[in-house]
Design a protein around this motif. Sequence first.
Motif, PDB file in Angstrom:
ATOM      1  N   GLY A  84      16.408  27.434  16.646  1.00 54.99           N
ATOM      2  CA  GLY A  84      17.439  26.454  16.327  1.00 54.99           C
ATOM      3  C   GLY A  84      18.037  25.768  17.535  1.00 54.99           C
ATOM      4  O   GLY A  84      18.838  24.861  17.386  1.00 54.99           O
TER       5      GLY A  84
ATOM      6  N   MET B 240      15.312  16.754  13.428  1.00 55.26           N
ATOM      7  CA  MET B 240      16.460  16.650  12.526  1.00 55.26           C
ATOM      8  C   MET B 240      17.573  15.820  13.166  1.00 55.26           C
ATOM      9  O   MET B 240      18.141  14.922  12.537  1.00 55.26           O
ATOM     10  CB  MET B 240      16.969  18.052  12.187  1.00 55.26           C
ATOM     11  CG  MET B 240      18.076  18.043  11.178  1.00 55.26           C
ATOM     12  SD  MET B 240      18.730  19.676  10.870  1.00 55.26           S
ATOM     13  CE  MET B 240      20.114  19.252   9.826  1.00 55.26           C
TER      14      MET B 240
ATOM     15  N   ILE C 281      19.326  12.463  11.762  1.00 51.62           N
ATOM     16  CA  ILE C 281      20.767  12.392  11.461  1.00 51.62           C
ATOM     17  C   ILE C 281      21.362  11.140  12.097  1.00 51.62           C
ATOM     18  O   ILE C 281      22.184  10.452  11.497  1.00 51.62           O
ATOM     19  CB  ILE C 281      21.516  13.633  12.010  1.00 51.62           C
ATOM     20  CG1 ILE C 281      21.059  14.894  11.312  1.00 51.62           C
ATOM     21  CG2 ILE C 281      23.019  13.469  11.822  1.00 51.62           C
ATOM     22  CD1 ILE C 281      21.614  16.152  11.931  1.00 51.62           C
TER      23      ILE C 281
ATOM     24  N   ILE D 254      22.677  30.440  11.974  1.00 46.00           N
ATOM     25  CA  ILE D 254      22.305  29.083  11.546  1.00 46.00           C
ATOM     26  C   ILE D 254      22.312  28.143  12.753  1.00 46.00           C
ATOM     27  O   ILE D 254      23.263  28.148  13.522  1.00 46.00           O
ATOM     28  CB  ILE D 254      23.317  28.564  10.492  1.00 46.00           C
ATOM     29  CG1 ILE D 254      23.400  29.506   9.308  1.00 46.00           C
ATOM     30  CG2 ILE D 254      22.975  27.150  10.069  1.00 46.00           C
ATOM     31  CD1 ILE D 254      22.307  29.383   8.317  1.00 46.00           C
ATOM     32  N   PRO D 255      21.273  27.332  12.932  1.00 49.52           N
ATOM     33  CA  PRO D 255      21.229  26.414  14.079  1.00 49.52           C
ATOM     34  C   PRO D 255      22.400  25.446  14.088  1.00 49.52           C
ATOM     35  O   PRO D 255      22.842  24.976  13.035  1.00 49.52           O
ATOM     36  CB  PRO D 255      19.915  25.651  13.872  1.00 49.52           C
ATOM     37  CG  PRO D 255      19.105  26.498  12.987  1.00 49.52           C
ATOM     38  CD  PRO D 255      20.043  27.266  12.128  1.00 49.52           C
ATOM     39  N   THR D 256      22.907  25.142  15.292  1.00 46.73           N
ATOM     40  CA  THR D 256      24.105  24.313  15.386  1.00 46.73           C
ATOM     41  C   THR D 256      23.833  22.869  14.962  1.00 46.73           C
ATOM     42  O   THR D 256      24.746  22.183  14.531  1.00 46.73           O
ATOM     43  CB  THR D 256      24.654  24.313  16.815  1.00 46.73           C
ATOM     44  OG1 THR D 256      23.626  23.878  17.696  1.00 46.73           O
ATOM     45  CG2 THR D 256      25.098  25.693  17.224  1.00 46.73           C
ATOM     46  N   VAL D 257      22.572  22.414  15.077  1.00 46.15           N
ATOM     47  CA  VAL D 257      22.286  21.036  14.692  1.00 46.15           C
ATOM     48  C   VAL D 257      22.541  20.851  13.193  1.00 46.15           C
ATOM     49  O   VAL D 257      22.965  19.775  12.742  1.00 46.15           O
ATOM     50  CB  VAL D 257      20.849  20.649  15.104  1.00 46.15           C
ATOM     51  CG1 VAL D 257      19.813  21.429  14.340  1.00 46.15           C
ATOM     52  CG2 VAL D 257      20.593  19.176  14.934  1.00 46.15           C
ATOM     53  N   VAL D 258      22.355  21.932  12.420  1.00 48.71           N
ATOM     54  CA  VAL D 258      22.625  21.871  10.988  1.00 48.71           C
ATOM     55  C   VAL D 258      24.123  21.665  10.742  1.00 48.71           C
ATOM     56  O   VAL D 258      24.521  20.880   9.879  1.00 48.71           O
ATOM     57  CB  VAL D 258      22.127  23.162  10.300  1.00 48.71           C
ATOM     58  CG1 VAL D 258      22.546  23.197   8.841  1.00 48.71           C
ATOM     59  CG2 VAL D 258      20.616  23.266  10.425  1.00 48.71           C
ATOM     60  N   TYR D 259      24.954  22.341  11.552  1.00 48.43           N
ATOM     61  CA  TYR D 259      26.396  22.142  11.418  1.00 48.43           C
ATOM     62  C   TYR D 259      26.790  20.720  11.812  1.00 48.43           C
ATOM     63  O   TYR D 259      27.746  20.155  11.285  1.00 48.43           O
ATOM     64  CB  TYR D 259      27.160  23.156  12.273  1.00 48.43           C
ATOM     65  CG  TYR D 259      27.138  24.551  11.692  1.00 48.43           C
ATOM     66  CD1 TYR D 259      27.956  24.880  10.627  1.00 48.43           C
ATOM     67  CD2 TYR D 259      26.293  25.515  12.190  1.00 48.43           C
ATOM     68  CE1 TYR D 259      27.945  26.144  10.080  1.00 48.43           C
ATOM     69  CE2 TYR D 259      26.263  26.799  11.661  1.00 48.43           C
ATOM     70  CZ  TYR D 259      27.084  27.102  10.609  1.00 48.43           C
ATOM     71  OH  TYR D 259      27.055  28.349  10.069  1.00 48.43           O
ATOM     72  N   GLY D 260      26.043  20.152  12.768  1.00 49.40           N
ATOM     73  CA  GLY D 260      26.291  18.759  13.132  1.00 49.40           C
ATOM     74  C   GLY D 260      26.064  17.842  11.946  1.00 49.40           C
ATOM     75  O   GLY D 260      26.832  16.913  11.686  1.00 49.40           O
ATOM     76  N   TYR D 261      25.002  18.138  11.196  1.00 47.95           N
ATOM     77  CA  TYR D 261      24.709  17.379   9.971  1.00 47.95           C
ATOM     78  C   TYR D 261      25.889  17.457   9.011  1.00 47.95           C
ATOM     79  O   TYR D 261      26.348  16.448   8.481  1.00 47.95           O
ATOM     80  CB  TYR D 261      23.433  17.939   9.333  1.00 47.95           C
ATOM     81  CG  TYR D 261      23.147  17.445   7.946  1.00 47.95           C
ATOM     82  CD1 TYR D 261      22.427  16.273   7.733  1.00 47.95           C
ATOM     83  CD2 TYR D 261      23.610  18.147   6.829  1.00 47.95           C
ATOM     84  CE1 TYR D 261      22.171  15.816   6.461  1.00 47.95           C
ATOM     85  CE2 TYR D 261      23.359  17.703   5.551  1.00 47.95           C
ATOM     86  CZ  TYR D 261      22.645  16.534   5.368  1.00 47.95           C
ATOM     87  OH  TYR D 261      22.400  16.082   4.110  1.00 47.95           O
ATOM     88  N   PHE D 262      26.398  18.682   8.807  1.00 51.71           N
ATOM     89  CA  PHE D 262      27.549  18.861   7.906  1.00 51.71           C
ATOM     90  C   PHE D 262      28.734  18.028   8.380  1.00 51.71           C
ATOM     91  O   PHE D 262      29.413  17.374   7.588  1.00 51.71           O
ATOM     92  CB  PHE D 262      27.988  20.327   7.858  1.00 51.71           C
ATOM     93  CG  PHE D 262      26.967  21.245   7.263  1.00 51.71           C
ATOM     94  CD1 PHE D 262      26.136  20.805   6.246  1.00 51.71           C
ATOM     95  CD2 PHE D 262      26.856  22.552   7.710  1.00 51.71           C
ATOM     96  CE1 PHE D 262      25.197  21.652   5.689  1.00 51.71           C
ATOM     97  CE2 PHE D 262      25.926  23.405   7.154  1.00 51.71           C
ATOM     98  CZ  PHE D 262      25.091  22.954   6.148  1.00 51.71           C
TER      99      PHE D 262
ATOM    100  N   ILE E  37      34.641  26.212  11.634  1.00 53.87           N
ATOM    101  CA  ILE E  37      33.974  26.926  10.535  1.00 53.87           C
ATOM    102  C   ILE E  37      32.777  27.698  11.066  1.00 53.87           C
ATOM    103  O   ILE E  37      32.531  28.843  10.691  1.00 53.87           O
ATOM    104  CB  ILE E  37      33.521  25.915   9.461  1.00 53.87           C
ATOM    105  CG1 ILE E  37      34.747  25.252   8.831  1.00 53.87           C
ATOM    106  CG2 ILE E  37      32.681  26.601   8.390  1.00 53.87           C
ATOM    107  CD1 ILE E  37      34.401  24.095   7.922  1.00 53.87           C
TER     108      ILE E  37
ATOM    109  N   MET F 172      25.702  20.434  20.046  1.00 54.47           N
ATOM    110  CA  MET F 172      25.105  19.557  19.051  1.00 54.47           C
ATOM    111  C   MET F 172      26.122  19.022  18.046  1.00 54.47           C
ATOM    112  O   MET F 172      26.067  17.859  17.659  1.00 54.47           O
ATOM    113  CB  MET F 172      23.975  20.285  18.313  1.00 54.47           C
ATOM    114  CG  MET F 172      22.782  20.565  19.186  1.00 54.47           C
ATOM    115  SD  MET F 172      22.371  19.244  20.330  1.00 54.47           S
ATOM    116  CE  MET F 172      21.775  17.995  19.213  1.00 54.47           C
TER     117      MET F 172
END
Lengths: 311, 309
Positions: A220, A265, A269, B133-141, B171, B235
């Motif tokens: 990740g 990703m 975004i 969970i990868p931080t880029v996913v939190y960036g998406y959120f 969070i 990120m």
Amino acid sequence: MLPMNHPDNLNEIRTIIAYHKRWDLLALVAGVTALMIAILTFIALFGSMVIDGMPRLTWEFFTSFPSRKPEAAGILSAWVGTTLIMLVTAAAAVPLGVAAGVYLEEYAPKNLITEIIEINVTNLAGVPSIIYGLLALGLFVYQLGLGQSILSAGLTLALLILPIVIVATREAIRSIPVSIREGAYALGATKWQTVSDHVLPYSAAGILTGVIIGLARAIGETAPIITIGALTFIAFLPPSPIQDQFPFVSFQWLMEPFTVMPIQMFNWISRPQEAFQHNAAAAGLVLVVMTLLMNGLAIYLRYRLRKNIKW
Amino acid sequence: MPIPNNTDHSPGSLRRSYKRYLKERVIELLLFLAAFLSVFITFAIIYLLISESLVFFEHVSVWDFLTDTQWTPLFDDAHYGILPLVSGTAISSLVALVIALPFGTIIAIYLSEFAPFTVREIAKPFLELLGGIPTVVYGYFALLFVTPLLQTILPDLPGFSLLSAGLVMGIMIIPYVSSMTEDAMRSVPMHLREGSYAIGATRFQTAIKVVMPASLSGIAAAYILGISRAVGETMVVAIAAGMQPNLVWNPMEPAATITTYIVQVSLGDLPHGSVGYQTIFAAGLTLLLLTLVFNILGHLLRKRYREVY
């Protein structure tokens, strides 16, 4: 002074008890509420991602290259890049991390150098990941001339997860009772024979847990990979490591440019079109499922380990 | 394998045992080198950041770097003041900590002192999973879920803001803080709690007046870890906070942090050796020093409050 069971005193005590019980109840409610809010927030966040990304998760999504057209874009080069980089990372971090852990637990004398190494490992775990990216940019990309390649990225992530592997190895080794080692020494084994024939095999599952957690973290990581200059648009695959001609294996792929899942990703975004953001959600889902599976496996392994082994 | 005979002192046996000794020493040396690699990495980081920053400070005076209120190294009218980046980092981290520390602590108190066994057994691995969970996913959120949501409450909120980045970062850090705080509280010996219960304290009183003071060092360490994660987080802010360096103290504005500036430069194509290239090392050095301050602070706190049982 009034006696303890005097009505005035009793009433006062009852008030105090009721007061503290109210606070206790309040704390319980606050705890449950905080936990619920946190869980609901996470459910809402992931739920929104599932709703946006799920329709995009088709077979073609995994077998297509990124594209200017959002409906045609996929994550082929990204997941291939991630897989290859993980191979490099594991190949570098596992031997080095395990060796360092073995040294610190089994060999290290109690002296200043050992203490410095131990403090260092703890400190390295707290260094922000982007700093590793800067290190890799200066060291791997320019000074060693490895360029913006799969090898550079894999080594960068290996440095990043090295502390995780070292700590896991040490914990796994520490849980093996001294009597095992004494038994081996009593039979005339040397230190290395004891370590390689007994200590390492018995702690393998614990080490594996740490390695999986480390690799899940590496999958990740985005910032250090961006820093060394990963490309975001890669519409080709690196040459296959297995060739049909002699010598059948090729290491050409190590020096190729690449992209990885989180960068793909990130790229999607930052685009304004909504269709690309659905792609981002889909890529995010794949990424989350991958890390959840790996971490879940690690937690399960650790649970099994604690349950089964009784020395 | 022949059984070695201790009374055999022939040259062959001596050579064999010497070879065996040599092999042991070589292996030990290799293992030591692997362990020493971590020290080498630290030195490499420090050397690289300082040497590139020194070249940078030949162009820009340290005074300008610390006091100039503009950060525009890539413009024609170049200014090299780190303050805008530091303010962005500070504001986004503050927002994150305002969320993460209270929530994390309350959840930890609940899990450690109130929750039934099964709840804790389920919640702990769950927290660990969320931490992975990868931080880029939190960036998406932050960009695509939280910002639009906040905009319905605060219509003036721009599309990029420190507020939504900080909120999501908070969070994101909750699982870390609560998991580590809970570990610290669990490690307090049971007899301290039993003593407290025996004199009639409630669970809440026990948690606040016995368990928390006794585990203060661990809790402080958890907080410090949370702070240094927020400061070094990249990120989420890179995606959701915009990337313009602004000297702002209002979280409702877009701004850059130290980390996002490095990302922004890396995404472009700066030639190796230019001043622009060196700025990211100067920014990186600032970031490393900031996190170092927190790590040392955590270390001192731990020493100061360490309880011995």
